[in-house]
Design a protein around this motif. Sequence first.
Motif, PDB file in Angstrom:
ATOM      1  N   GLY A   1       3.304  -0.125  -4.501  1.00  0.00           N
ATOM      2  CA  GLY A   1       3.191  -1.261  -3.586  1.00  0.00           C
ATOM      3  C   GLY A   1       4.482  -2.049  -3.485  1.00  0.00           C
ATOM      4  N   HIS A   2       5.137  -2.296  -4.621  1.00  0.00           N
ATOM      5  CA  HIS A   2       6.420  -3.002  -4.610  1.00  0.00           C
ATOM      6  C   HIS A   2       7.466  -2.211  -3.823  1.00  0.00           C
TER       7      HIS A   2
ATOM      8  N   HIS B   1      -2.037  -7.433  -3.682  1.00  0.00           N
ATOM      9  CA  HIS B   1      -1.626  -7.634  -2.292  1.00  0.00           C
ATOM     10  C   HIS B   1      -2.566  -8.522  -1.482  1.00  0.00           C
TER      11      HIS B   1
ATOM     12  N   GLY C   1       9.714  -2.745   3.739  1.00  0.00           N
ATOM     13  CA  GLY C   1       9.093  -3.342   4.916  1.00  0.00           C
ATOM     14  C   GLY C   1       7.867  -2.611   5.409  1.00  0.00           C
ATOM     15  N   ARG C   2       7.239  -1.824   4.555  1.00  0.00           N
ATOM     16  CA  ARG C   2       6.041  -1.074   4.944  1.00  0.00           C
ATOM     17  C   ARG C   2       4.770  -1.863   4.633  1.00  0.00           C
ATOM     18  N   PRO C   3       3.700  -1.618   5.383  1.00  0.00           N
ATOM     19  CA  PRO C   3       2.420  -2.306   5.109  1.00  0.00           C
ATOM     20  C   PRO C   3       1.762  -1.726   3.859  1.00  0.00           C
ATOM     21  N   ALA C   4       2.110  -2.269   2.706  1.00  0.00           N
ATOM     22  CA  ALA C   4       1.699  -1.691   1.421  1.00  0.00           C
ATOM     23  C   ALA C   4       0.187  -1.598   1.281  1.00  0.00           C
TER      24      ALA C   4
ATOM     25  N   LYS D   1       6.723  -2.503  -0.064  1.00  0.00           N
ATOM     26  CA  LYS D   1       7.059  -3.827   0.466  1.00  0.00           C
ATOM     27  C   LYS D   1       8.570  -4.004   0.582  1.00  0.00           C
TER      28      LYS D   1
END
Length: 220
Positions: free
Chosen positions: A75-76, A139, A82-85, A79
């Motif tokens: 997830g980090h 998130h 710039g991706r929708p994690a 992000k």
Amino acid sequence: MRAARLPIFSALLSFNGGFVDVACFFGLKGLLAAHITGNLATLCASIVLGTRGLLSKMLAVPEFIVIVALTHLVGHALKARGRPAARILLGVEVLLLAAFLALVARNAPFADPDSLVALATALAAIAAMAVQNGVQRAHLPQVPPTTFMTGNATQFAIDIVDVMQRRATPQVAARVRHVLLNLCGFAVGCAVAAAAFWMFGFNCVALTIPVAIAAAALTP
């Protein structure tokens, strides 16, 4: 996420949390894929009573922790690019649920819950629920827990007293409604899983996939 979508999103995840727990409990001899506390209890019961399904319960806690940690790391990284994690990771949950269903469809019912195929099935279900928990905590912290209903019930009981005594802020009043929706979603998921397992067997877990897809589609 739009405020109007948030309760629907978390209710869908709560439904799947209850559904997967009950289906796994029936199909994998007491395994609770989304409920680590319960697995510790059923692990002790398996040891004392000599019932089967010991391996999956032993591996449930470490696997859950490892998958949540990996989910957080990925997830980090998403992000940072710039991706929708949250959406991507919930898509991973859909894939894990699909793998879970494929293993069930090919191998269930499991005469021996400690066999390799049963263990692989259990690990797929646990991984899916670990991803869901990791995404929600890291998130989407504004979403009440979607598998941990003890905490939700405790928070609801505290908040409803403040609401009834007119001491609650608008935020607390909103949380009461949201937590209640999650409690209901989880309970409905449990009930539907029990009925579906009775009618269709372990293949009933197919229902979790469209629910997970709908939840992923509602994320930012």
